[in-house]
Design a protein around this motif. Structure first.
Motif, PDB file in Angstrom:
ATOM      1  N   UNK A  28       0.862  -1.092  -0.103  1.00 45.03           N
ATOM      2  CA  UNK A  28       0.141  -0.028   0.038  1.00 45.03           C
ATOM      3  C   UNK A  28       1.064   1.283   0.012  1.00 45.03           C
ATOM      4  N   UNK A  29       0.459   2.127  -0.986  1.00 44.63           N
ATOM      5  CA  UNK A  29       1.266   3.446  -0.877  1.00 44.63           C
ATOM      6  C   UNK A  29       0.763   4.381   0.124  1.00 44.63           C
ATOM      7  N   UNK A  30       1.064   5.503  -0.160  1.00 40.50           N
ATOM      8  CA  UNK A  30       0.384   6.719   0.976  1.00 40.50           C
ATOM      9  C   UNK A  30      -1.080   6.891   0.417  1.00 40.50           C
ATOM     10  N   UNK A  31      -1.910   7.462   1.368  1.00 44.84           N
ATOM     11  CA  UNK A  31      -3.311   7.736   0.938  1.00 44.84           C
ATOM     12  C   UNK A  31      -3.455   8.364  -0.350  1.00 44.84           C
TER      13      UNK A  31
ATOM     14  N   UNK B 271      -3.397  11.152  10.475  1.00 44.13           N
ATOM     15  CA  UNK B 271      -3.683  11.328   9.174  1.00 44.13           C
ATOM     16  C   UNK B 271      -2.612  12.109   8.355  1.00 44.13           C
ATOM     17  N   UNK B 272      -1.559  12.998   9.065  1.00 41.56           N
ATOM     18  CA  UNK B 272      -0.416  13.555   8.278  1.00 41.56           C
ATOM     19  C   UNK B 272       0.256  12.435   7.774  1.00 41.56           C
ATOM     20  N   UNK B 273       0.712  11.455   8.673  1.00 39.33           N
ATOM     21  CA  UNK B 273       1.567  10.179   8.382  1.00 39.33           C
ATOM     22  C   UNK B 273       0.960   9.521   7.241  1.00 39.33           C
ATOM     23  N   UNK B 274      -0.336   9.156   7.487  1.00 41.67           N
ATOM     24  CA  UNK B 274      -1.241   8.198   6.699  1.00 41.67           C
ATOM     25  C   UNK B 274      -1.275   9.000   5.183  1.00 41.67           C
ATOM     26  N   UNK B 275      -1.384  10.101   4.842  1.00 37.00           N
ATOM     27  CA  UNK B 275      -1.622  10.853   3.516  1.00 37.00           C
ATOM     28  C   UNK B 275      -0.220  10.850   2.895  1.00 37.00           C
ATOM     29  N   UNK B 276       0.904  10.971   3.741  1.00 33.86           N
ATOM     30  CA  UNK B 276       2.327  11.232   3.299  1.00 33.86           C
ATOM     31  C   UNK B 276       3.226  10.031   3.146  1.00 33.86           C
ATOM     32  N   UNK B 277       3.155   9.247   3.822  1.00 33.82           N
ATOM     33  CA  UNK B 277       3.941   8.086   3.844  1.00 33.82           C
ATOM     34  C   UNK B 277       3.299   6.844   3.194  1.00 33.82           C
ATOM     35  N   UNK B 278       4.200   5.555   3.036  1.00 27.54           N
ATOM     36  CA  UNK B 278       3.482   4.741   2.737  1.00 27.54           C
ATOM     37  C   UNK B 278       2.913   4.144   4.243  1.00 27.54           C
ATOM     38  N   UNK B 279       1.634   3.745   4.004  1.00 31.38           N
ATOM     39  CA  UNK B 279       0.931   3.810   5.422  1.00 31.38           C
ATOM     40  C   UNK B 279       1.380   2.577   6.335  1.00 31.38           C
ATOM     41  N   UNK B 280       1.977   1.737   5.930  1.00 32.04           N
ATOM     42  CA  UNK B 280       2.859   0.687   7.018  1.00 32.04           C
ATOM     43  C   UNK B 280       3.609   1.464   7.622  1.00 32.04           C
TER      44      UNK B 280
END
Length: 522
Positions: free
Chosen positions: A407-410, A484-493
């Protein structure tokens, strides 16, 4: 279930259940509602949610101070219910958000959230303080019957708060279904179908028009054809998007009427039962004049030790709530974006947590009770440490799952075509696994944390100390926006890995303090 517990526990639990039902109707949809109504980015909606959620618990500290100083716990609780009902009335009014009225409509919505948070602050901690006083009185009566009766009575406090917590979650179990069902009904009445992705695309089209990206335009036209049940092609996308947003959000507004009714029911239960509820702190205040100077010095030293212990546990609670309350933030976004929700709206998945609370609480109570009867009781501080480790298991699972599925970033995921994204989405079972672990962790921490506070708090500071527990929750909630900041910007793992590390460090620190905390609370 209520056998051998203090009189009034059932009534207090029912009053709290009604308030929590109304609250969780709103909370289940809030962060997604802010996005769908006002077209806010996930991060902005997350910041508002963080401050609102933190405000609930910060204002519980204010509510505790008010009740402690006035010694009017019951009046403070009733005022809180009325203030909350006022906030829900404001939210229930369906007004279409436009570019012309957003400058006052969004602040009005935030004002309504403040009223709910302030009313909750007057209500929440003080009702918990009353329950704590019930067990103080219960133990005092048991002490007159001998040491064995006192030992049994002290063992009932943790289970009493767990019962209290179950009733909270009965309201929480039903509530998440209300807004999605009303929204679906209202959409159907207007010949439309539900789609979680469409509101953000409608806002993007109304903001950018033909200048929106080709990928977004393709997804928009595909979804418009899918949800339009009136027959015939849609010739005016702007009019369709405006109408869809209006209908979509009006259904949610109607659900807040149920929140108003829930506050009134909770108020009626409390008013009818208030004569049997104790008044925290009054007995202690009356007895203080009889203490010798040496006794007062000893008491002051003990109070200092107890407050140190309380603040140590509060520090751990901050990081638990930062991780756990992602269920209303990044985990809600995950349900919306990465999980198949064609038949079940993403908000409804928040009902999984209270369902597990109701199902698992009797099992965990039985396990703890069996250990106590066998002379192998697990202390409350040690239970809290175990809970942090169990919360870490939820994020360990989610990090491994997200990494294995690539999974990539959101933000990157939303740019994929609808067909490609659909092929990558997870099954609903993933959310069930996550909420199972988080719920077990919650049962080791939240109700037992309330019990711990009631044990260590000085009797004349019960409302304040319960407010401090909720204040620690507020600090954790103030940091929710990082999810949400990490979720949208980073690969979610990587986002889930951060919460895993937070839980593991907190568990280690808690285990390091366990022996000291056990001595203080004996």
């Amino acid at each position: 279930m209520f056998k051998n517990h203090p009189k009034g526990l059932l009534q207090a639990a029912l009053s709290n259940m009604g308030e929590r039902f109304g609250y969780y109707i709103m909370n289940a949809v809030l962060v997604l509602f802010l996005c769908s109504k006002f077209g806010l980015p996930d991060e902005t909606s997350g910041v508002i949610y963080s401050f609102f959620y933190a405000g609930i618990y910060i204002l519980s500290l204010v509510g505790g101070i008010i009740a402690d100083r006035t010694q009017n716990y019951k009046g403070t609780i009733m005022t809180g219910l009325i203030v909350m009902a006022t906030g829900y009335v404001v939210l229930a009014v369906p007004i279409l958000a436009t570019a012309d009225n957003q400058w006052w409509l969004l602040p009005l919505t935030c004002l309504a959230l403040f009223l709910i948070a302030f009313g909750n602050g007057l209500f929440k901690g003080n009702l918990q303080a009353i329950v704590g006083q019930m067990y103080d009185n219960h133990e005092a009566e048991a002490a007159k019957k001998g040491e064995e009766a006192l030992r049994i009575a002290k063992g009932q406090r943790d289970s009493g708060f767990q019962i209290f917590y179950v009733f909270i979650n009965i309201g929480g179990l039903i509530a998440p279904f209300v807004a999605p069902l009303l929204r679906k009904w209202w959409l159907g009445t207007n010949n439309l179908l539900y789609d979680a992705k469409l509101p953000s695309l409608c806002h993007e089209y109304l903001d950018k028009g033909a200048n929106m990206s080709a990928e977004s335009m393709s997804n928009l036209t595909e979804l418009v054809d899918k949800v339009n049940m009136s027959g015939g092609p849609v010739s005016d996308l702007s009019a369709f998007c405006t109408n869809y947003l209006d209908v979509f959000n009006t259904g949610i507004h109607y659900s807040f009427i149920a929140s108003v009714l829930a506050m009134l029911i909770s108020l009626a239960i409390f008013v009818a039962s208030k004569k049997i509820f104790p008044n925290p702190g009054k007995k202690e205040a009356a007895a203080v004049a009889d203490y010798t100077p040496e006794e007062r010095q000893t008491m002051a030293k003990e109070i200092k030790q107890r407050m140190f212990a309380l603040f140590a546990v509060l520090g751990i609670a901050v990081f638990f709530w930062l991780s756990f309350h992602q269920n209303g933030m990044s985990l809600s976004y995950f349900a919306r974006d990465f999980v198949v929700t064609d038949s079940i709206a993403p908000e409804i998945w928040q009902a999984v947590n209270p369902f597990f609370v109701i199902v698992l609480t009797p099992i965990i109570m039985w396990i703890f009770g069996s250990l106590t009867r066998a002379g192998r009781e697990i202390s409350t501080p040690r239970k809290i440490a175990y809970g942090m480790g169990i919360a870490g298991l939820a994020y360990l699972f989610l990090a491994i799952f997200s990494y294995a599925n690539g999974y990539p970033s959101a933000e990157e995921f939303k740019l994929l075509s609808a067909d490609t994204a659909a092929g990558m989405k997870a099954g609903p079972w993933v959310l069930i696994v996550i909420y199972f672990f988080l719920t077990v962790a919650e049962l080791f921490i939240s109700p037992l944390g309330l019990s711990f506070v009631s044990k260590v708090a000085p009797k004349s500071m019960q409302g304040l100390c319960q407010g401090l527990w909720l204040g620690a929750t507020a600090v954790g909630n103030l940091m929710l926006w990082v999810g949400p900041l990490m979720y949208n910007k980073w690969p979610i793992w990587q986002c889930w890995a951060v919460f895993l590390i937070v839980c593991l460090i907190s568990m280690g620190v808690m285990f390091g303090m366990v022996k000291w905390l056990e001595r203080v609370t004996k």
